[in-house]
Design a protein around this motif. Structure first.
Motif, PDB file in Angstrom:
ATOM      1  N   MET A  64      40.635  30.378  95.200  1.00 38.33           N
ATOM      2  CA  MET A  64      41.735  29.796  95.972  1.00 38.33           C
ATOM      3  C   MET A  64      43.081  30.072  95.297  1.00 38.33           C
ATOM      4  O   MET A  64      44.072  30.332  95.978  1.00 38.33           O
ATOM      5  N   ASN A  65      43.116  30.028  93.971  1.00 40.48           N
ATOM      6  CA  ASN A  65      44.355  30.300  93.250  1.00 40.48           C
ATOM      7  C   ASN A  65      44.764  31.759  93.358  1.00 40.48           C
ATOM      8  O   ASN A  65      45.946  32.081  93.335  1.00 40.48           O
ATOM      9  N   SER A  66      43.797  32.650  93.460  1.00 38.28           N
ATOM     10  CA  SER A  66      44.136  34.077  93.525  1.00 38.28           C
ATOM     11  C   SER A  66      44.355  34.561  94.947  1.00 38.28           C
ATOM     12  O   SER A  66      44.612  35.743  95.162  1.00 38.28           O
ATOM     13  N   GLN A  67      44.278  33.682  95.922  1.00 39.40           N
ATOM     14  CA  GLN A  67      44.470  34.081  97.314  1.00 39.40           C
ATOM     15  C   GLN A  67      45.884  34.610  97.547  1.00 39.40           C
ATOM     16  O   GLN A  67      46.071  35.603  98.252  1.00 39.40           O
ATOM     17  N   ASP A  68      46.894  33.973  96.952  1.00 37.19           N
ATOM     18  CA  ASP A  68      48.272  34.442  97.118  1.00 37.19           C
ATOM     19  C   ASP A  68      48.438  35.848  96.546  1.00 37.19           C
ATOM     20  O   ASP A  68      49.069  36.709  97.173  1.00 37.19           O
ATOM     21  N   ASP A  69      47.862  36.085  95.365  1.00 39.17           N
ATOM     22  CA  ASP A  69      47.936  37.422  94.769  1.00 39.17           C
ATOM     23  C   ASP A  69      47.225  38.448  95.647  1.00 39.17           C
ATOM     24  O   ASP A  69      47.706  39.568  95.818  1.00 39.17           O
ATOM     25  N   PHE A  70      46.091  38.048  96.208  1.00 38.09           N
ATOM     26  CA  PHE A  70      45.352  38.951  97.088  1.00 38.09           C
ATOM     27  C   PHE A  70      46.166  39.268  98.343  1.00 38.09           C
ATOM     28  O   PHE A  70      46.230  40.428  98.780  1.00 38.09           O
ATOM     29  N   ASN A  71      46.819  38.258  98.920  1.00 36.72           N
ATOM     30  CA  ASN A  71      47.652  38.489 100.105  1.00 36.72           C
ATOM     31  C   ASN A  71      48.828  39.406  99.775  1.00 36.72           C
ATOM     32  O   ASN A  71      49.196  40.269 100.578  1.00 36.72           O
ATOM     33  N   LYS A  72      49.425  39.214  98.589  1.00 37.35           N
ATOM     34  CA  LYS A  72      50.523  40.092  98.171  1.00 37.35           C
ATOM     35  C   LYS A  72      50.036  41.529  98.011  1.00 37.35           C
ATOM     36  O   LYS A  72      50.723  42.476  98.405  1.00 37.35           O
ATOM     37  N   LEU A  73      48.865  41.690  97.427  1.00 37.72           N
ATOM     38  CA  LEU A  73      48.293  43.023  97.260  1.00 37.72           C
ATOM     39  C   LEU A  73      48.025  43.675  98.617  1.00 37.72           C
ATOM     40  O   LEU A  73      48.321  44.858  98.815  1.00 37.72           O
ATOM     41  N   CYS A  74      47.502  42.906  99.557  1.00 35.69           N
ATOM     42  CA  CYS A  74      47.253  43.444 100.901  1.00 35.69           C
ATOM     43  C   CYS A  74      48.559  43.867 101.567  1.00 35.69           C
ATOM     44  O   CYS A  74      48.625  44.917 102.213  1.00 35.69           O
ATOM     45  N   LYS A  75      49.611  43.076 101.383  1.00 32.65           N
ATOM     46  CA  LYS A  75      50.907  43.428 101.971  1.00 32.65           C
ATOM     47  C   LYS A  75      51.451  44.698 101.324  1.00 32.65           C
ATOM     48  O   LYS A  75      51.993  45.576 102.010  1.00 32.65           O
ATOM     49  N   ARG A  76      51.289  44.827 100.005  1.00 29.84           N
ATOM     50  CA  ARG A  76      51.752  46.038  99.327  1.00 29.84           C
ATOM     51  C   ARG A  76      50.996  47.264  99.827  1.00 29.84           C
ATOM     52  O   ARG A  76      51.577  48.330 100.014  1.00 29.84           O
ATOM     53  N   ILE A  77      49.703  47.112 100.061  1.00 27.61           N
ATOM     54  CA  ILE A  77      48.905  48.230 100.581  1.00 27.61           C
ATOM     55  C   ILE A  77      49.365  48.592 101.987  1.00 27.61           C
ATOM     56  O   ILE A  77      49.524  49.775 102.319  1.00 27.61           O
ATOM     57  N   ASP A  78      49.613  47.587 102.823  1.00 23.63           N
ATOM     58  CA  ASP A  78      50.106  47.853 104.177  1.00 23.63           C
ATOM     59  C   ASP A  78      51.463  48.545 104.141  1.00 23.63           C
ATOM     60  O   ASP A  78      51.716  49.487 104.905  1.00 23.63           O
ATOM     61  N   ASP A  79      52.360  48.077 103.241  1.00 32.07           N
ATOM     62  CA  ASP A  79      53.679  48.712 103.111  1.00 32.07           C
ATOM     63  C   ASP A  79      53.555  50.150 102.630  1.00 32.07           C
ATOM     64  O   ASP A  79      54.279  51.038 103.102  1.00 32.07           O
ATOM     65  N   LEU A  80      52.635  50.391 101.698  1.00 29.57           N
ATOM     66  CA  LEU A  80      52.421  51.749 101.206  1.00 29.57           C
ATOM     67  C   LEU A  80      51.893  52.651 102.318  1.00 29.57           C
ATOM     68  O   LEU A  80      52.323  53.803 102.439  1.00 29.57           O
ATOM     69  N   GLU A  81      50.990  52.146 103.135  1.00 35.84           N
ATOM     70  CA  GLU A  81      50.491  52.927 104.262  1.00 35.84           C
ATOM     71  C   GLU A  81      51.617  53.254 105.235  1.00 35.84           C
ATOM     72  O   GLU A  81      51.696  54.371 105.749  1.00 35.84           O
ATOM     73  N   ALA A  82      52.495  52.285 105.502  1.00 37.96           N
ATOM     74  CA  ALA A  82      53.636  52.533 106.388  1.00 37.96           C
ATOM     75  C   ALA A  82      54.562  53.584 105.772  1.00 37.96           C
ATOM     76  O   ALA A  82      55.054  54.487 106.466  1.00 37.96           O
ATOM     77  N   PHE A  83      54.792  53.484 104.463  1.00 34.04           N
ATOM     78  CA  PHE A  83      55.641  54.448 103.767  1.00 34.04           C
ATOM     79  C   PHE A  83      55.045  55.855 103.854  1.00 34.04           C
ATOM     80  O   PHE A  83      55.756  56.820 104.121  1.00 34.04           O
ATOM     81  N   ILE A  84      53.758  55.973 103.649  1.00 40.57           N
ATOM     82  CA  ILE A  84      53.101  57.282 103.724  1.00 40.57           C
ATOM     83  C   ILE A  84      53.215  57.848 105.138  1.00 40.57           C
ATOM     84  O   ILE A  84      53.436  59.045 105.321  1.00 40.57           O
ATOM     85  N   GLY A  85      53.101  56.996 106.147  1.00 40.80           N
ATOM     86  CA  GLY A  85      53.271  57.449 107.530  1.00 40.80           C
ATOM     87  C   GLY A  85      54.664  57.990 107.775  1.00 40.80           C
ATOM     88  O   GLY A  85      54.832  59.044 108.418  1.00 40.80           O
ATOM     89  N   VAL A  86      55.692  57.297 107.265  1.00 49.73           N
ATOM     90  CA  VAL A  86      57.077  57.755 107.430  1.00 49.73           C
ATOM     91  C   VAL A  86      57.293  59.071 106.695  1.00 49.73           C
ATOM     92  O   VAL A  86      57.922  60.003 107.217  1.00 49.73           O
ATOM     93  N   VAL A  87      56.757  59.184 105.475  1.00 49.89           N
ATOM     94  CA  VAL A  87      56.901  60.425 104.709  1.00 49.89           C
ATOM     95  C   VAL A  87      56.217  61.578 105.446  1.00 49.89           C
ATOM     96  O   VAL A  87      56.768  62.682 105.525  1.00 49.89           O
ATOM     97  N   ASN A  88      55.043  61.324 106.003  1.00 50.49           N
ATOM     98  CA  ASN A  88      54.354  62.375 106.764  1.00 50.49           C
ATOM     99  C   ASN A  88      55.163  62.809 107.976  1.00 50.49           C
ATOM    100  O   ASN A  88      55.247  64.002 108.279  1.00 50.49           O
TER     101      ASN A  88
END
Length: 159
Positions: A64-88
């Motif tokens: 439960m304590n690491s849920q916030d970190d996990f959500n942040k990591l998921c958001k970073r992964i989603d942002d990275l995927e969006a960034f890769i799409g823009v670069v492509n």
């Protein structure tokens, strides 16, 4: 009565001859071994129950304590995927512009050889310049709008 006396004597003889301990001792030994195994199994089950209770008591709050970190990591992964799409998309746009420019300049060779050929090789006589067509205005290159890294990563003022 004689018959009963004879029958009693035969049964008595049978019990004296038959060694019941030979037949009962293996059964008693098997029962004792099974009881020992059941006790070991019971202690193993209780140890597992205690470990699960301790593990659940510690693990669930940690999760439960690491849920916030996990959500942040998921958001970073989603942002990275969006960034890769823009670069492509930007690379596809630039590649399309490069192909069009190569066609306009008559460059057909690919690779380093094709890049260096116009510089060091003989100029092709059939190469046409951009403004050679009669009545056409010279085309100017309009670079594609590319991404800004600050939109994806923010400004880095901590350098």
């Amino acid at each position: 009565m004689e018959f009963l006396d004879k029958l009693g004597a035969e049964y008595s003889n049978y019990f004296h001859q038959a060694d019941i301990s030979k037949e009962i001792n293996p059964v008693c030994t098997s029962i004792d071994e099974m009881l020992n195994r059941l006790e070991e199994f019971e202690s193993l089950v209780s140890i597992i129950k205690n470990d699960l209770a301790i593990s659940a008591d510690q693990t669930i709050p940690d999760l439960m304590n690491s849920q916030d970190d996990f959500n942040k990591l998921c958001k970073r992964i989603d942002d990275l995927e969006a960034f890769i799409g823009v670069v492509n998309q930007n690379l596809d746009s630039i590649e399309k512009d490069v192909v069009e420019a190569e066609e306009e300049l008559g460059i057909n060779d690919v690779g380093i050889k094709g890049f260096l050929k116009p510089i060091f090789g003989k100029a092709k006589k059939d190469r046409r310049s951009v403004g050679d067509d009669a009545g056409s205005t010279p085309q100017t290159y309009v670079p594609p709008v590319i991404f800004d890294t600050k939109a994806f990563f923010g400004s880095n003022n901590t350098e």
